[in-house]
Design a protein around this motif. Structure first.
Motif, PDB file in Angstrom:
ATOM      1  N   VAL A   1      95.328  18.147 -54.516  1.00  0.00           N
ATOM      2  CA  VAL A   1      94.258  17.893 -53.543  1.00  0.00           C
ATOM      3  C   VAL A   1      94.204  19.016 -52.513  1.00  0.00           C
ATOM      4  O   VAL A   1      93.123  19.485 -52.119  1.00  0.00           O
ATOM      5  CB  VAL A   1      94.468  16.528 -52.857  1.00  0.00           C
ATOM      6  N   PHE A   2      95.375  19.493 -52.084  1.00  0.00           N
ATOM      7  CA  PHE A   2      95.414  20.570 -51.095  1.00  0.00           C
ATOM      8  C   PHE A   2      94.868  21.866 -51.671  1.00  0.00           C
ATOM      9  O   PHE A   2      94.187  22.629 -50.976  1.00  0.00           O
ATOM     10  CB  PHE A   2      96.858  20.773 -50.609  1.00  0.00           C
ATOM     11  N   VAL A   3      95.141  22.148 -52.942  1.00  0.00           N
ATOM     12  CA  VAL A   3      94.582  23.334 -53.593  1.00  0.00           C
ATOM     13  C   VAL A   3      93.061  23.244 -53.650  1.00  0.00           C
ATOM     14  O   VAL A   3      92.344  24.238 -53.416  1.00  0.00           O
ATOM     15  CB  VAL A   3      95.183  23.510 -55.004  1.00  0.00           C
TER      16      VAL A   3
ATOM     17  N   GLY B   1      98.621   2.504 -58.268  1.00  0.00           N
ATOM     18  CA  GLY B   1      99.076   2.929 -56.954  1.00  0.00           C
ATOM     19  C   GLY B   1      98.845   4.414 -56.726  1.00  0.00           C
ATOM     20  O   GLY B   1      98.342   4.829 -55.666  1.00  0.00           O
ATOM     21  N   LEU B   2      99.181   5.245 -57.723  1.00  0.00           N
ATOM     22  CA  LEU B   2      98.966   6.687 -57.593  1.00  0.00           C
ATOM     23  C   LEU B   2      97.477   7.027 -57.487  1.00  0.00           C
ATOM     24  O   LEU B   2      97.090   7.927 -56.727  1.00  0.00           O
ATOM     25  CB  LEU B   2      99.577   7.414 -58.792  1.00  0.00           C
ATOM     26  N   ALA B   3      96.637   6.300 -58.237  1.00  0.00           N
ATOM     27  CA  ALA B   3      95.200   6.570 -58.198  1.00  0.00           C
ATOM     28  C   ALA B   3      94.608   6.230 -56.832  1.00  0.00           C
ATOM     29  O   ALA B   3      93.780   6.981 -56.303  1.00  0.00           O
ATOM     30  CB  ALA B   3      94.491   5.769 -59.291  1.00  0.00           C
TER      31      ALA B   3
ATOM     32  N   ALA C   1      92.496   8.130 -51.656  1.00  0.00           N
ATOM     33  CA  ALA C   1      92.536   8.154 -50.193  1.00  0.00           C
ATOM     34  C   ALA C   1      92.730   9.584 -49.686  1.00  0.00           C
ATOM     35  O   ALA C   1      92.011  10.045 -48.780  1.00  0.00           O
ATOM     36  CB  ALA C   1      93.651   7.241 -49.689  1.00  0.00           C
ATOM     37  N   LEU C   2      93.692  10.321 -50.261  1.00  0.00           N
ATOM     38  CA  LEU C   2      93.923  11.709 -49.844  1.00  0.00           C
ATOM     39  C   LEU C   2      92.708  12.590 -50.143  1.00  0.00           C
ATOM     40  O   LEU C   2      92.297  13.418 -49.324  1.00  0.00           O
ATOM     41  CB  LEU C   2      95.148  12.268 -50.558  1.00  0.00           C
ATOM     42  N   TYR C   3      92.140  12.375 -51.308  1.00  0.00           N
ATOM     43  CA  TYR C   3      90.979  13.169 -51.738  1.00  0.00           C
ATOM     44  C   TYR C   3      89.802  12.956 -50.795  1.00  0.00           C
ATOM     45  O   TYR C   3      89.113  13.906 -50.417  1.00  0.00           O
ATOM     46  CB  TYR C   3      90.629  12.748 -53.168  1.00  0.00           C
ATOM     47  N   ALA C   4      89.569  11.682 -50.415  1.00  0.00           N
ATOM     48  CA  ALA C   4      88.446  11.367 -49.525  1.00  0.00           C
ATOM     49  C   ALA C   4      88.678  11.921 -48.122  1.00  0.00           C
ATOM     50  O   ALA C   4      87.740  12.378 -47.457  1.00  0.00           O
ATOM     51  CB  ALA C   4      88.233   9.859 -49.474  1.00  0.00           C
ATOM     52  N   ILE C   5      89.922  11.880 -47.651  1.00  0.00           N
ATOM     53  CA  ILE C   5      90.221  12.388 -46.311  1.00  0.00           C
ATOM     54  C   ILE C   5      90.068  13.902 -46.258  1.00  0.00           C
ATOM     55  O   ILE C   5      89.483  14.456 -45.314  1.00  0.00           O
ATOM     56  CB  ILE C   5      91.645  11.971 -45.895  1.00  0.00           C
TER      57      ILE C   5
END
Length: 213
Positions: free
Chosen positions: A26-28, A99-101, A106-110
């Motif tokens: 996600v950070f990449v 859980g991972l999805a 959540a991380l992707y949307a933020i």
């Protein structure tokens, strides 16, 4: 399932590694798009999200049978029925991937924004995708564990089987991004549910033959 959860808790490095993989990918994506001031188009946002989930699922579900030693499998053979083993593995991988999805979404949307207009439909589709990946990859992991080069066989067998499922998941996600009516996605959702049930039934029927192999 209780045994798998206990092993996962004792060997938290594997779980932390999967969470790190999700966060780093996600950070990449953030460095590639959002940090440069560019707005990620909805189709690209959708495609990148499912690419991340697909490779996360492969890494998470691959260890279902590959981490089991041959002696431990023989020990299980004397204790339980093979159907109980495959159903427990599927259920455990489904919970883990779900859980991972959700964490990944959540991380992707933020980090990259949330263009999804119908969030309940998108989350429900992610849940069906997690269960579908778990059922398919668990059976493939069981088959690959019988071979010598199991990791390569896992990728070779897994990706072609998941392509039809992945196409349906991307289609429903695109409908959720565009905010279309539920009726536009109901047929695809029913097909996904049917695929999950079929793969689970096939695993239940065929795994005893693989177990004795």
């Amino acid at each position: 399932m209780q045994k798998d959860f206990r092993l996962e808790w004792r060997q938290r490095a594997a779980l932390n590694g999967m969470l790190l993989y999700v966060g780093s990918t996600v950070f990449v994506c953030y460095l590639s798009f959002a940090l440069r001031g560019g707005q990620l188009p909805a189709p690209a946002w959708n495609a990148l999200f499912w690419i991340i989930l697909l490779f996360t699922a492969v890494n998470a579900a691959a260890k279902g049978f590959l981490q089991e030693s041959r002696g431990r499998l023989l020990y299980y053979y004397t204790l339980v029925r093979p159907q109980a083993v495959i159903l427990a593995k599927i259920a455990y991988n489904a919970v883990l991937l779900l859980g991972l999805a959700l964490v990944g979404f959540a991380l992707y949307a933020i980090v990259l924004g949330n263009p999804v207009q119908d969030v309940p439909l998108f989350v429900g589709n992610v849940g069906l995708g997690a269960v579908g990946f778990a059922t398919t990859l668990t059976l493939v992991s069981g088959i690959a564990s019988k071979a010598t080069n199991s990791s390569t066989l896992m990728a070779v067998l897994g990706f072609p089987i998941m392509i039809p499922m992945l196409l349906l998941l991307i289609k429903v996600s695109k409908n959720a991004l565009d905010g279309l009516e539920f009726e536009a996605s109901s047929g695809s959702l029913l097909t996904l549910l049917a695929l999950n049930l079929i793969v689970t039934a096939v695993s239940y029927l065929l795994f005893p033959f693989l177990w004795r192999g």
